[in-house]
Design a protein around this motif. Structure first.
Motif, PDB file in Angstrom:
ATOM      1  N   UNK A  62       0.826  -1.079  -0.039  1.00 50.91           N
ATOM      2  CA  UNK A  62       0.000  -0.211  -0.196  1.00 50.91           C
ATOM      3  C   UNK A  62       0.811   1.223   0.125  1.00 50.91           C
ATOM      4  N   UNK A  63       1.782   1.134   0.603  1.00 48.16           N
ATOM      5  CA  UNK A  63       2.860   2.398   0.946  1.00 48.16           C
ATOM      6  C   UNK A  63       3.439   2.686  -0.627  1.00 48.16           C
ATOM      7  N   UNK A  64       3.740   1.491  -1.290  1.00 49.22           N
ATOM      8  CA  UNK A  64       4.492   1.803  -2.680  1.00 49.22           C
ATOM      9  C   UNK A  64       3.444   2.295  -3.554  1.00 49.22           C
ATOM     10  N   UNK A  65       2.100   2.004  -3.322  1.00 53.00           N
ATOM     11  CA  UNK A  65       0.993   2.546  -4.309  1.00 53.00           C
ATOM     12  C   UNK A  65       0.871   3.925  -3.898  1.00 53.00           C
ATOM     13  N   UNK A  66       0.987   4.344  -2.749  1.00 51.43           N
ATOM     14  CA  UNK A  66       0.692   5.821  -2.326  1.00 51.43           C
ATOM     15  C   UNK A  66       2.101   6.449  -2.961  1.00 51.43           C
ATOM     16  N   UNK A  67       3.068   6.146  -2.936  1.00 48.87           N
ATOM     17  CA  UNK A  67       4.231   6.672  -3.484  1.00 48.87           C
ATOM     18  C   UNK A  67       4.287   7.162  -4.809  1.00 48.87           C
ATOM     19  N   UNK A  68       3.654   6.075  -5.536  1.00 50.86           N
ATOM     20  CA  UNK A  68       3.483   6.133  -7.200  1.00 50.86           C
ATOM     21  C   UNK A  68       2.431   7.259  -7.302  1.00 50.86           C
ATOM     22  N   UNK A  90      -8.424  -4.307   1.390  1.00 52.82           N
ATOM     23  CA  UNK A  90      -7.311  -3.857   2.186  1.00 52.82           C
ATOM     24  C   UNK A  90      -7.073  -2.381   1.702  1.00 52.82           C
ATOM     25  N   UNK A  91      -7.347  -1.854   0.561  1.00 51.48           N
ATOM     26  CA  UNK A  91      -7.310  -0.407   0.443  1.00 51.48           C
ATOM     27  C   UNK A  91      -8.336   0.231   1.205  1.00 51.48           C
ATOM     28  N   UNK A  96      -8.021   4.444   1.633  1.00 48.69           N
ATOM     29  CA  UNK A  96      -7.349   5.045   0.553  1.00 48.69           C
ATOM     30  C   UNK A  96      -7.808   4.846  -0.660  1.00 48.69           C
ATOM     31  N   UNK A  97      -9.091   4.435  -0.887  1.00 46.21           N
ATOM     32  CA  UNK A  97      -9.853   4.053  -2.081  1.00 46.21           C
ATOM     33  C   UNK A  97     -10.033   5.516  -2.924  1.00 46.21           C
ATOM     34  N   UNK A 103     -10.631   1.339  -8.837  1.00 49.38           N
ATOM     35  CA  UNK A 103     -11.743   0.941  -9.852  1.00 49.38           C
ATOM     36  C   UNK A 103     -11.868  -0.635  -9.544  1.00 49.38           C
ATOM     37  N   UNK A 104     -13.269  -0.960  -9.995  1.00 49.96           N
ATOM     38  CA  UNK A 104     -13.424  -2.474  -9.991  1.00 49.96           C
ATOM     39  C   UNK A 104     -12.723  -3.321 -11.080  1.00 49.96           C
TER      40      UNK A 104
END
Length: 115
Positions: A62-68, A90-91, A96-97, A103-104
């Protein structure tokens, strides 16, 4: 990519689609970030990270997604994440959605970018 994470990238309908299978966790986050950042270098097209085939995601993932997402935001690039039920759960657990523009499915993400 590590043994636990495999990925690829394609250009599709005017955007970059990164797709991954396996696990996005503490063991694979560096490879994930390096792969995505390399793929985005010098680009301004919208970005979709397709995690619909991910088996597991943890807080490091999740942290890496936030960074991107932050990198894309700072560059003025639209960013969306596609997730399966496990990723979505999880999101949403960490709320953080909206930030990740969750998206689905890929079709919904592509339609959102076309609008």
């Amino acid at each position: 990519m590590t043994v636990s994470l495999r990925g690829g990238m394609e250009s599709r309908e005017g955007c970059h689609v990164f797709h991954f299978t396996g696990q996005l966790d503490a063991y694979s986050e560096k490879q994930f970030l390096d792969f995505v950042r390399e793929g985005l270098e010098g680009e301004s097209s919208p970005v979709i990270v397709d995690l619909s085939k991910i088996d597991f995601i943890d807080s490091s993932g999740l942290g890496s997604l936030v960074q991107v997402a932050r990198q894309c935001s700072e560059a003025g690039v639209r960013f969306l994440v596609v997730g399966n039920a496990r990723v979505v759960q999880t999101v949403k657990l960490v709320r953080l959605e909206s930030f990740l523009h969750l998206k689905d499915d890929l079709a919904s993400a592509l339609q959102d970018l076309a609008a």
